[in-house]
Scaffold this motif. Structure first.
Motif, short mmCIF file in Angstrom:
data_model
loop_
_atom_site.label_atom_id
_atom_site.label_comp_id
_atom_site.label_asym_id
_atom_site.label_seq_id
_atom_site.Cartn_x
_atom_site.Cartn_y
_atom_site.Cartn_z
N GLU A 39 8.52 -20.89 2.25
CA GLU A 39 7.53 -20.04 2.94
C GLU A 39 7.65 -18.62 2.41
O GLU A 39 8.60 -18.27 1.70
N GLY A 40 6.68 -17.79 2.80
CA GLY A 40 6.74 -16.38 2.41
C GLY A 40 5.37 -15.77 2.27
O GLY A 40 4.35 -16.35 2.66
N ALA A 41 5.34 -14.57 1.72
CA ALA A 41 4.09 -13.85 1.46
C ALA A 41 4.31 -12.90 0.30
O ALA A 41 5.42 -12.37 0.12
N GLY A 42 3.27 -12.70 -0.47
CA GLY A 42 3.32 -11.73 -1.55
C GLY A 42 2.01 -10.97 -1.62
O GLY A 42 0.94 -11.58 -1.56
N THR A 43 2.09 -9.65 -1.70
CA THR A 43 0.89 -8.82 -1.77
C THR A 43 0.95 -7.91 -2.97
O THR A 43 1.97 -7.23 -3.21
N LEU A 44 -0.13 -7.90 -3.74
CA LEU A 44 -0.27 -7.01 -4.90
C LEU A 44 -1.48 -6.11 -4.67
O LEU A 44 -2.56 -6.59 -4.27
N ILE A 45 -1.31 -4.83 -4.91
CA ILE A 45 -2.42 -3.89 -4.85
C ILE A 45 -3.01 -3.77 -6.26
O ILE A 45 -2.33 -3.30 -7.19
N LEU A 46 -4.24 -4.22 -6.40
CA LEU A 46 -4.93 -4.15 -7.68
C LEU A 46 -5.85 -2.93 -7.68
O LEU A 46 -6.48 -2.63 -6.66
N GLU A 47 -5.94 -2.28 -8.81
CA GLU A 47 -6.70 -1.03 -8.87
C GLU A 47 -7.33 -0.87 -10.25
O GLU A 47 -6.74 -1.25 -11.27
N LEU A 56 0.83 -1.20 0.00
CA LEU A 56 0.00 0.00 0.00
C LEU A 56 0.87 1.26 0.00
O LEU A 56 0.55 2.25 -0.66
N LYS A 57 1.96 1.21 0.74
CA LYS A 57 2.90 2.33 0.73
C LYS A 57 3.48 2.52 -0.67
O LYS A 57 3.60 3.64 -1.18
N ASP A 58 3.85 1.40 -1.30
CA ASP A 58 4.39 1.43 -2.66
C ASP A 58 3.38 2.02 -3.64
O ASP A 58 3.75 2.75 -4.57
N ALA A 59 2.11 1.74 -3.41
CA ALA A 59 1.05 2.25 -4.29
C ALA A 59 0.66 3.69 -3.98
O ALA A 59 -0.15 4.28 -4.71
#
Length: 409
Positions: free
Chosen positions: A234-242, A86-89
Motif C-alpha cells: 500500500e502507499g501513495a506517491g505524488t509528483l508536482i508536474l510543471e 506542493l511544499k517541496d515544490a
C-alpha cells in the motif's frame, strides 16, 4: 506548440518509509518490507498471510473532522503526500494552485473498501444506519483525485485514473500530456492504494500471491525461477508536474524532466499479459521522447513476481532493447502497491538516477531461463550508473500498459 514538462515536487507514503529520503535510503539496506499479517488468519481458504504496509505515516494533525469526513485511508494518504509535494515544490501557499491552470491527475484501483461495505450494507441489512453523506465520496473510484482538488481548491481539469496497477503511472502520464499540450501549467499527479483483505483475496483466488508465509524476507522474488507470486502493499506517491519555463521563471528546483510517455491496451485477455503490446508501449514511449533504446541507462520493471507477468515483461523488454540494459524492480522491496506503484516507483527511480545508484531486485538468485536472462539484471547489491535517461514501466489488469521516460536535468 509542445511544451516541456518537469517535476518540481515529490512526496510519498510507502512501506519503505514516508519521506522520499528515508525511502531511498532504505533501498540501500537490501531488506524488503514484507511481513506476516495476523489479520488474514481469520479468512478460511486464504493461502497467503503476507503484506507490505506503509511505515512512518501519520494523519496530519491539522486534518480536522471537517476535512476527514469525505476521506478514507486512500484519500488521506493522497492529500497528505500532495501537501508535502506542493511544499517541496514551493507552491503550497501560492495562489497559482487555485487558478484554472492547475489540475489533478490521480488514481487508485478503487475507493476505500470499508466505505464500499457501508454502502452495500443497506441492501444486505435493509437499513441505512451505516450510510452518511460521505459514504459515496469515500468509496467512489475518483475519491483521491476529488479530495485533492477539494482540499487545495484547484479549478483546472481533473483526471481520475482508476486503472488498477497503472493508476499511478497514468496519473503521471496524463498530467504530463495536460501540460505538454497547453491545458495546464501545474498538475498534481500520482496514485494511491490502501491495504485491505479483499484485495489480497482477489489475487489469492488467481493463485497469484506468494505463500512463503514463514519466510517473508524471502519473497517476492521477481524473475527468479523459484518465484511463487506477489505480495500486496500500500502507499501513495505524488509528483508536482510543471511547465518548464513556468518553473524556471520562479526559480524552482527541478528533479527531472518527463520526456516520454505512452499507453496502450492488449485487447486480448482481462488478466493474462500480452508481451507484444508491452513491447509496443515501450517503443512508443521511446518514439515520443525521440530517443533510441540505446539512450536508456536503466529500466525500472513492473516485476510483480508472478509467473506469466515476469516472463512476458522481461521478454518484451529484451525485444525492445536487444541488449543487457540494467534492470531491477522496486516491488521486490515494497510488494505490489497496486494503484500507487507507478507513482512511488517513478519517485524512487528519479532519486536513484539523480544519485547515480540503482537498487537490485531482492531475492533474485537464479534468473528464470524464460525471463530473458540476456537482460542486465541488477542482483545482490546496488549498481552505480550515471545516465541521462531512465524508463519506468507498469502493466495492469484489463491489459493496460504504460511506459514513462525521465531525463536528468
Amino acid at each position: 506548440m509542445t511544451r516541456r514538462v518537469v517535476i518540481t515536487g515529490m512526496a510519498l507514503a510507502s512501506p519503505l518509509g514516508s519521506t522520499v529520503d528515508s525511502a531511498f535510503n532504505r533501498l540501500k539496506e537490501y531488506k524488503n518490507c514484507v511481513r506476516y499479517w495476523e489479520e488474514l488468519d481469520r479468512f478460511d481458504k486464504l493461502n497467503t498471510r503476507l503484506v507490505a504496509t506503509v511505515e512512518g505515516f501519520e494523519t496530519p494533525k491539522h486534518f480536522d473532522r471537517k476535512v476527514l469526513r469525505s476521506m478514507g485511508p486512500i484519500s488521506i494518504m493522497s492529500v497528505a503526500t500532495a501537501e508535502e509535494a506542493l511544499k517541496d515544490a514551493g507552491l503550497l501557499e501560492n495562489s497559482l494552485i487555485q487558478s484554472n491552470k492547475t489540475g489533478v491527475s490521480y488514481g487508485s484501483s478503487s475507493g476505500s473498501l470499508n466505505a464500499i461495505f457501508d454502502f452495500y450494507s443497506m441492501y444486505v441489512d435493509n437499513k441505512v444506519k451505516n450510510l452518511n453523506s460521505a459514504s459515496y465520496i469515500k468509496m467512489m473510484s475518483q475519491t483521491a483525485a476529488v479530495n485533492i482538488s477539494l482540499y487545495f481548491k484547484t479549478h483546472g481539469r481533473l483526471i481520475p485514473t482508476s486503472t488498477a496497477c497503472t493508476s499511478g503511472s497514468l496519473g503521471v502520464g496524463y498530467g504530463y500530456e495536460a501540460i505538454k499540450d497547453g491545458y495546464a501549467d501545474i498538475m498534481i499527479s500520482g496514485g494511491a492504494e490502501e491495504i485491505h483483505p479483499t484485495q489480497i483475496g482477489v489475487f489469492d483466488t488467481l493463485y497469484a500471491t506468494s505463500t512463503l508465509n514463514d519466510t517473508p524476507s524471502l519473497t517476492p522474488k521477481p524473475f527468479d525461477k523459484d518465484r511463487d507470486g506477489l505480495v500486496i502493499g500500500e502507499g501513495a506517491g505524488t509528483l508536482i508536474l510543471e511547465e518548464y519555463e513556468h518553473a524556471k521563471t520562479r526559480g524552482a528546483k527541478i528533479y527531472a524532466e518527463i520526456v516520454g510517455f505512452a499507453t496502450n491496451t492488449d485487447g486480448t485477455h482481462i488478466t493474462n499479459p500480452n508481451k507484444d503490446m508491452m513491447r509496443e508501449v515501450m517503443k512508443d514511449s521511446l518514439k515520443s521522447a525521440n530517443l533510441s533504446s540505446k539512450d536508456i541507462g536503466y529500466v525500472n520493471a513492473h516485476g510483480t513476481g508472478t509467473y506469466r507477468g515476469d516472463i512476458a515483461e522481461s521478454n518484451a523488454t529484451y525485444e525492445t532493447f536487444k541488449r543487457n540494459v540494467p534492470i531491477s524492480t522496486i516491488k521486490s522491496y515494497t510488494g505490489h502497491t497496486l494503484g500507487a506503484c507507478g507513482a512511488i516507483e517513478s519517485i524512487l527511480s528519479i532519486q536513484m538516477m539523480n544519485n547515480n545508484w540503482f537498487c537490485p531486485t531482492l531475492n533474485l538468485k537464479n534468473i528464470d531461463p524464460e525471463c530473458a536472462p540476456e537482460l542486465g539484471y541488477i542482483i545482490s547489491e546496488g549498481k552505480e550508473i550515471e545516465t541521462q535517461y531512465i524508463m519506468n514501466n507498469n502493466f495492469a489488469f484489463g491489459g493496460i500498459n504504460t511506459s514513462l521516460i525521465f531525463k536528468r536535468v
